[in-house]
Scaffold this motif. Sequence first.
Motif, PDB file in Angstrom:
ATOM      1  N   HIS A 214       0.807  -1.222   0.000  1.00  0.00           N
ATOM      2  CA  HIS A 214       0.000   0.000   0.000  1.00  0.00           C
ATOM      3  C   HIS A 214       0.838   1.269   0.000  1.00  0.00           C
ATOM      4  CE1 HIS A 214      -4.007  -1.635   0.455  1.00  0.00           C
ATOM      5  NE2 HIS A 214      -3.611  -2.415   1.430  1.00  0.00           N
ATOM      6  N   HIS A 230      -0.708  -5.314   2.667  1.00  0.00           N
ATOM      7  CA  HIS A 230      -2.049  -5.685   3.105  1.00  0.00           C
ATOM      8  C   HIS A 230      -2.073  -6.943   3.978  1.00  0.00           C
ATOM      9  CE1 HIS A 230      -6.260  -4.673   2.747  1.00  0.00           C
ATOM     10  NE2 HIS A 230      -6.567  -5.945   2.584  1.00  0.00           N
ATOM     11  N   SER A 232      -0.954  -6.925   6.862  1.00  0.00           N
ATOM     12  CA  SER A 232      -0.785  -6.333   8.195  1.00  0.00           C
ATOM     13  C   SER A 232       0.662  -6.409   8.663  1.00  0.00           C
ATOM     14  CB  SER A 232      -1.692  -7.015   9.229  1.00  0.00           C
ATOM     15  OG  SER A 232      -3.024  -6.659   9.021  1.00  0.00           O
ATOM     16  N   LEU A 252      -5.427  -4.355  11.812  1.00  0.00           N
ATOM     17  CA  LEU A 252      -5.733  -4.247  10.384  1.00  0.00           C
ATOM     18  C   LEU A 252      -4.575  -3.571   9.632  1.00  0.00           C
ATOM     19  CD1 LEU A 252      -9.467  -3.179  10.742  1.00  0.00           C
ATOM     20  CD2 LEU A 252      -8.595  -5.415  10.087  1.00  0.00           C
ATOM     21  N   GLY A 269      -3.648   3.376   9.006  1.00  0.00           N
ATOM     22  CA  GLY A 269      -4.457   2.745   7.964  1.00  0.00           C
ATOM     23  C   GLY A 269      -5.821   2.347   8.468  1.00  0.00           C
ATOM     24  N   HIS A 270      -6.189   1.093   8.226  1.00  0.00           N
ATOM     25  CA  HIS A 270      -7.544   0.629   8.514  1.00  0.00           C
ATOM     26  C   HIS A 270      -7.838   0.511  10.010  1.00  0.00           C
ATOM     27  CE1 HIS A 270      -8.545  -0.105   4.340  1.00  0.00           C
ATOM     28  NE2 HIS A 270      -7.402  -0.731   4.172  1.00  0.00           N
ATOM     29  N   ASP A 271      -6.814   0.583  10.853  1.00  0.00           N
ATOM     30  CA  ASP A 271      -7.039   0.480  12.291  1.00  0.00           C
ATOM     31  C   ASP A 271      -7.348   1.840  12.934  1.00  0.00           C
ATOM     32  OD1 ASP A 271      -7.267  -1.676  14.084  1.00  0.00           O
ATOM     33  OD2 ASP A 271      -5.550  -0.938  15.211  1.00  0.00           O
ATOM     34  N   CYS A 272      -7.406   2.889  12.118  1.00  0.00           N
ATOM     35  CA  CYS A 272      -7.923   4.206  12.527  1.00  0.00           C
ATOM     36  C   CYS A 272      -7.040   4.964  13.520  1.00  0.00           C
ATOM     37  CB  CYS A 272      -9.331   4.091  13.140  1.00  0.00           C
ATOM     38  SG  CYS A 272     -10.453   3.130  12.140  1.00  0.00           S
ATOM     39  N   ARG A 312      -9.959  -0.690  15.206  1.00  0.00           N
ATOM     40  CA  ARG A 312     -11.144  -1.066  14.456  1.00  0.00           C
ATOM     41  C   ARG A 312     -11.678  -2.429  14.898  1.00  0.00           C
ATOM     42  NH1 ARG A 312     -12.801  -0.194   9.094  1.00  0.00           N
ATOM     43  NH2 ARG A 312     -12.112   1.932   9.344  1.00  0.00           N
ATOM     44  N   ASN A 350     -12.799   6.229  11.108  1.00  0.00           N
ATOM     45  CA  ASN A 350     -12.751   5.357   9.941  1.00  0.00           C
ATOM     46  C   ASN A 350     -11.310   5.323   9.437  1.00  0.00           C
ATOM     47  OD1 ASN A 350     -13.581   3.768   7.718  1.00  0.00           O
ATOM     48  ND2 ASN A 350     -15.548   4.836   7.629  1.00  0.00           N
ATOM     49  N   THR A 351     -11.081   4.569   8.371  1.00  0.00           N
ATOM     50  CA  THR A 351      -9.733   4.363   7.842  1.00  0.00           C
ATOM     51  C   THR A 351      -8.985   5.681   7.623  1.00  0.00           C
ATOM     52  OG1 THR A 351     -10.464   2.365   6.714  1.00  0.00           O
ATOM     53  CG2 THR A 351      -8.467   3.397   5.872  1.00  0.00           C
ATOM     54  N   THR A 353      -6.426   7.581   5.484  1.00  0.00           N
ATOM     55  CA  THR A 353      -5.973   7.409   4.103  1.00  0.00           C
ATOM     56  C   THR A 353      -4.613   8.046   3.833  1.00  0.00           C
ATOM     57  OG1 THR A 353      -7.288   9.376   3.543  1.00  0.00           O
ATOM     58  CG2 THR A 353      -8.290   7.230   3.121  1.00  0.00           C
TER      59      THR A 353
END
Length: 399
Positions: A214, A230, A232, A252, A269-272, A312, A350-351, A353
């Motif tokens: 990513h 991706h 993790s 995540l 990232g996705h773990d906020c 998350r 949320n994620t 970015t």
Amino acid sequence: MPEVFSLSQSPITSHSFNADRSQLAVSLNSNDAQILTRQGNEWVPEVTLSEHDKLITSIDWAPSSNRIVTCSQDRNAYVWQEQPDPETGRLVWKPTLVLLRINRAATYVKWSPREDKFAVASGARAIAICSFDPENNWWVSKLLKKPIRSTVLSVDWHPNNVLLAAGSADMKARVFSAYIKEVDERPSPTVWGSKLPFNTICGEYASPAGGWVHTVGFSPSGDVLAFASHDSSINIVYPGGPAIYNIRMPTLPLVSLTWTAEDTIVAAGHDCRPLVFSGSEAGWQEAGTLDDATSKSAESRSAFGGNSSVGRLKAGAFATFRDADSRGQSGISGQTSASGDTKLHTIHQNTITNVRPYEYSGAGVVSKVSTSGVDGNLVIWDVNAVSALTSRLGAAHLR
């Protein structure tokens, strides 16, 4: 305490500040870019940059030349510059076309350190290295193609203005030479190599468990490369060693990272929440997080067992399903509980970015970083305010 700004109800796809941080360029999940000006504790929309037909995927604002470059899913990129309007004399942002020569969406854009060229990643299995052609008054591109096998998701420039790191969906991080004879001076040798004609591959590193790469980033010296994928995991590469440190995380995946010093990385990232990694050539580890959720989440963590982390995966919805699975409990029958709360215990909801350097404290050391996310928030964090992660530290594995 972090500074939190709610910019929008819609996701922030990308953000970039000007040199003195008084203005901010954002893409709010649309085909327009907005320039916001800071007034006290608010960011007020000032200018809308409208030229793209589809979603703007990335923005970068060059601090010295004050030029903005945007790229989009419409396969185009534009360089925006403030110029006086011939009729009114007021400064207005004018776009200049970039000849990208790609047949898929542009995914990421980044100015080079000297701001005389920029790189555009794309879904066309190519990276466009763009430089200005004064004769025709447009930006022309040369394409880095081999051996990329899939969409390029991020790029980052080496401090020498020639080498370029790229992470792509073929599960590889690579270091290329983006040397253009008409633009660049002959680069001096680095740990990545000495002979650097265009499209030379100076390094290729696979994601250990096979995840899309990513984000990539060179350290301030350019001698170390970090990339997150991706699966993790985050990987730190020392080409001179050669050594690769791999930190696997139970959370995540990370989607953006920035180096804050030669021995510290902030990634999110996705773990906020932004995580901090520190180390040296002797080894790397997860040092903590910038989002201190200990006070806000003591109650919820005790419901999961003391060794849980906040993120998350610890949200109320997740807890409801987990309780139904492990204990046969259901929160549907009108029972309210702490685990029924769907609000995350992190500042971002949320994620995340984008992670970018915000403030420097001399000698290339970053003292503050900014993050933006799918929740429409922009947050400015103090890099030194690191909170320990509760009962877990990711260990670095030498590969």
